[in-house]
Design a protein around this motif. Structure first.
Motif, PDB file in Angstrom:
ATOM      1  N   UNK A 103       0.648  -0.964  -0.131  1.00  0.00           N
ATOM      2  CA  UNK A 103       0.170   0.321  -0.144  1.00  0.00           C
ATOM      3  C   UNK A 103       0.375   1.503  -0.088  1.00  0.00           C
ATOM      4  N   UNK A 104       1.985   0.919   0.828  1.00  0.00           N
ATOM      5  CA  UNK A 104       2.423   2.239   0.629  1.00  0.00           C
ATOM      6  C   UNK A 104       3.428   2.803  -0.552  1.00  0.00           C
ATOM      7  N   UNK A 105       4.018   2.014  -1.296  1.00  0.00           N
ATOM      8  CA  UNK A 105       4.352   1.783  -2.227  1.00  0.00           C
ATOM      9  C   UNK A 105       3.287   2.361  -3.456  1.00  0.00           C
ATOM     10  N   UNK A 106       2.010   1.939  -3.299  1.00  0.00           N
ATOM     11  CA  UNK A 106       1.209   2.113  -4.376  1.00  0.00           C
ATOM     12  C   UNK A 106       0.748   3.122  -4.598  1.00  0.00           C
ATOM     13  N   UNK A 107       0.687   3.350  -3.205  1.00  0.00           N
ATOM     14  CA  UNK A 107       0.011   5.548  -2.721  1.00  0.00           C
ATOM     15  C   UNK A 107       0.876   6.453  -3.116  1.00  0.00           C
ATOM     16  N   UNK A 108       2.376   6.188  -2.323  1.00  0.00           N
ATOM     17  CA  UNK A 108       3.498   6.895  -3.053  1.00  0.00           C
ATOM     18  C   UNK A 108       3.605   7.426  -4.949  1.00  0.00           C
ATOM     19  N   UNK A 109       2.553   6.907  -5.212  1.00  0.00           N
ATOM     20  CA  UNK A 109       2.522   7.323  -6.555  1.00  0.00           C
ATOM     21  C   UNK A 109       1.296   7.738  -7.163  1.00  0.00           C
ATOM     22  N   UNK A 110       0.600   7.902  -5.665  1.00  0.00           N
ATOM     23  CA  UNK A 110      -0.964   8.556  -6.434  1.00  0.00           C
ATOM     24  C   UNK A 110      -1.066  10.082  -7.200  1.00  0.00           C
ATOM     25  N   UNK A 111      -1.559  10.558  -7.985  1.00  0.00           N
ATOM     26  CA  UNK A 111      -0.677  12.141  -8.114  1.00  0.00           C
ATOM     27  C   UNK A 111      -2.113  12.878  -7.286  1.00  0.00           C
ATOM     28  N   UNK A 112      -3.471  13.085  -6.850  1.00  0.00           N
ATOM     29  CA  UNK A 112      -4.056  14.370  -6.350  1.00  0.00           C
ATOM     30  C   UNK A 112      -5.034  13.364  -4.859  1.00  0.00           C
ATOM     31  N   UNK A 113      -4.006  14.622  -4.514  1.00  0.00           N
ATOM     32  CA  UNK A 113      -4.189  14.347  -2.713  1.00  0.00           C
ATOM     33  C   UNK A 113      -5.489  14.850  -2.267  1.00  0.00           C
ATOM     34  N   UNK A 114      -6.518  15.255  -2.664  1.00  0.00           N
ATOM     35  CA  UNK A 114      -7.737  16.370  -2.245  1.00  0.00           C
ATOM     36  C   UNK A 114      -8.622  15.969  -1.382  1.00  0.00           C
ATOM     37  N   UNK A 115      -9.990  16.696  -1.113  1.00  0.00           N
ATOM     38  CA  UNK A 115     -10.921  15.259  -0.563  1.00  0.00           C
ATOM     39  C   UNK A 115     -11.276  15.347  -1.146  1.00  0.00           C
ATOM     40  N   UNK A 116     -12.059  14.829  -1.887  1.00  0.00           N
ATOM     41  CA  UNK A 116     -12.153  13.895  -3.061  1.00  0.00           C
ATOM     42  C   UNK A 116     -11.614  12.600  -2.770  1.00  0.00           C
ATOM     43  N   UNK A 117      -9.806  12.457  -2.525  1.00  0.00           N
ATOM     44  CA  UNK A 117      -9.831  11.100  -3.106  1.00  0.00           C
ATOM     45  C   UNK A 117      -9.792  10.990  -1.362  1.00  0.00           C
ATOM     46  N   UNK A 118      -9.652  11.867  -0.379  1.00  0.00           N
ATOM     47  CA  UNK A 118      -9.235  10.976   1.281  1.00  0.00           C
ATOM     48  C   UNK A 118     -11.063  10.396   1.738  1.00  0.00           C
ATOM     49  N   UNK A 119     -11.892  10.992   1.383  1.00  0.00           N
ATOM     50  CA  UNK A 119     -13.325  10.979   0.798  1.00  0.00           C
ATOM     51  C   UNK A 119     -13.745   9.670   0.329  1.00  0.00           C
TER      52      UNK A 119
ATOM     53  N   UNK B 282     -15.441   5.217  -6.757  1.00  0.00           N
ATOM     54  CA  UNK B 282     -14.073   5.915  -7.490  1.00  0.00           C
ATOM     55  C   UNK B 282     -14.700   6.394  -9.330  1.00  0.00           C
ATOM     56  N   UNK B 283     -15.664   5.876  -9.790  1.00  0.00           N
ATOM     57  CA  UNK B 283     -15.971   6.661 -11.077  1.00  0.00           C
ATOM     58  C   UNK B 283     -15.969   7.925 -10.734  1.00  0.00           C
ATOM     59  N   UNK B 284     -16.828   7.674 -10.000  1.00  0.00           N
ATOM     60  CA  UNK B 284     -17.605   9.503  -9.728  1.00  0.00           C
ATOM     61  C   UNK B 284     -17.071  10.712  -8.684  1.00  0.00           C
ATOM     62  N   UNK B 285     -15.882   9.554  -8.115  1.00  0.00           N
ATOM     63  CA  UNK B 285     -14.939  10.817  -7.177  1.00  0.00           C
ATOM     64  C   UNK B 285     -14.086  11.439  -8.411  1.00  0.00           C
ATOM     65  N   UNK B 286     -14.373  12.501  -7.869  1.00  0.00           N
ATOM     66  CA  UNK B 286     -13.085  13.984  -8.434  1.00  0.00           C
ATOM     67  C   UNK B 286     -11.848  13.686  -8.206  1.00  0.00           C
ATOM     68  N   UNK B 287     -11.370  12.563  -8.580  1.00  0.00           N
ATOM     69  CA  UNK B 287      -9.684  13.456  -8.128  1.00  0.00           C
ATOM     70  C   UNK B 287      -8.760  12.326  -9.066  1.00  0.00           C
ATOM     71  N   UNK B 288      -7.438  12.173  -9.843  1.00  0.00           N
ATOM     72  CA  UNK B 288      -6.195  12.096 -10.920  1.00  0.00           C
ATOM     73  C   UNK B 288      -6.515  10.642 -11.197  1.00  0.00           C
ATOM     74  N   UNK B 289      -6.788   9.875 -11.622  1.00  0.00           N
ATOM     75  CA  UNK B 289      -7.112   8.296 -11.900  1.00  0.00           C
ATOM     76  C   UNK B 289      -5.808   7.749 -12.561  1.00  0.00           C
ATOM     77  N   UNK B 290      -4.523   7.712 -12.102  1.00  0.00           N
ATOM     78  CA  UNK B 290      -3.643   7.833 -13.065  1.00  0.00           C
ATOM     79  C   UNK B 290      -2.434   7.439 -11.689  1.00  0.00           C
ATOM     80  N   UNK B 291      -2.093   6.888 -11.573  1.00  0.00           N
ATOM     81  CA  UNK B 291      -1.250   5.090 -11.453  1.00  0.00           C
ATOM     82  C   UNK B 291       0.117   4.910 -12.168  1.00  0.00           C
ATOM     83  N   UNK B 292       1.593   4.861 -12.015  1.00  0.00           N
ATOM     84  CA  UNK B 292       1.649   3.903 -12.815  1.00  0.00           C
ATOM     85  C   UNK B 292       2.172   2.503 -12.247  1.00  0.00           C
ATOM     86  N   UNK B 293       2.376   2.816 -10.697  1.00  0.00           N
ATOM     87  CA  UNK B 293       2.451   1.246 -10.184  1.00  0.00           C
ATOM     88  C   UNK B 293       1.411   0.436 -10.046  1.00  0.00           C
ATOM     89  N   UNK B 294       0.120   0.955 -10.387  1.00  0.00           N
ATOM     90  CA  UNK B 294      -0.498  -0.009 -10.334  1.00  0.00           C
ATOM     91  C   UNK B 294      -1.164  -1.224 -10.866  1.00  0.00           C
TER      92      UNK B 294
END
Length: 228
Positions: free
Chosen positions: A63-79, A198-210
């Motif tokens: 999980x640490x490795x995966x989310x270290x490549x997450x791009x958008x740390x906003x409220x939508x992603x937190x929710x 997931x589909x309707x949440x507004x954060x950038x859905x890109x992650x090179x490690x996923x």
């Protein structure tokens, strides 16, 4: 002068691309090494129980490795993340204590500390799977409802590889050691609802490690099914 400026931009971007590429390669290397060590320990070592105790740590690292490549740390992603963690955990609480959703099963000691008889790490596993399968299907040019269903089906496919080895690994055990169809239907239903989110949440859905995380998970459990 214009051409020089354009070339400068191109060459200055190149090191950034290479650095990103190297970070992904390093993360994949760490991911693969940890899973190879875990696979060897669970399948071939003289003390598989010791390696079982490291399962939760391996999941935390992934999980640490995966989310270290997450791009958008906003409220939508937190929710989104909090809802997946809570829904994943409490669906397991309902499953274990009532037999609804998935069937009659109990968790063993292989996944670490429990709350209400559910390993806390299992909530993080739900987040990892929903997120990584959701990222993967984003490349499809489908309607968002079809993407949600495809990602949920991919989670069920992985679960079909996980279930046959869970009793051996002391992760969880089914009543009479039979995996009911309700388990896969329940997984599909809960996963589909979370993928709608997931589909309707507004954060950038890109992650090179996923894709690599999912690939390693599939290979890991295919291997365990072959040797255990």
């Amino acid at each position: 002068m214009f051409a020089f400026g354009q070339n400068s931009k191109r060459f200055s971007a190149q090191p950034q691309f290479c650095m990103k590429d190297k970070k992904v390669a390093l993360a994949v290397f760490v991911l693969v090494v940890f899973h190879i060590v875990g696979f060897y320990g669970l399948a071939f070592s003289a003390n598989p129980a010791w390696f079982r105790e490291l399962s939760a740590l391996n999941l935390l690292l992934t999980n640490f490795l995966l989310f270290s490549f997450h791009k958008t740390w906003n409220i939508a992603f937190a929710v989104f993340a909090v809802i997946v963690l809570l829904v994943g955990f409490f669906s397991e609480v309902i499953g274990v204590h009532t037999g609804l959703l998935f069937g009659d099963y109990d968790y063993g000691q292989g996944l670490g500390y429990k709350l209400w008889e559910i390993p806390l790490i299992i909530a993080l596993n739900w987040l990892l799977l929903v997120y990584s399968t959701g990222i993967l299907v984003q490349k499809l040019s489908w309607h968002w409802l079809l993407k949600a269903f495809a990602a949920a089906a991919l989670m069920v496919l992985l679960d079909m590889l996980i279930e046959p080895v869970t009793a051996v690994l002391d992760y969880w055990t089914w009543a009479d050691y039979r995996i009911p169809v309700s388990n896969y239907l329940g997984w599909l239903g809960v996963a589909f609802v979370l993928h709608l989110l997931f589909q309707k949440s507004r954060f950038q859905k890109q992650n090179a490690l996923a894709p690599f995380v999912l690939g390693v998970q599939f290979l890991f459990f295919i291997g365990l099914n072959l040797v255990l």
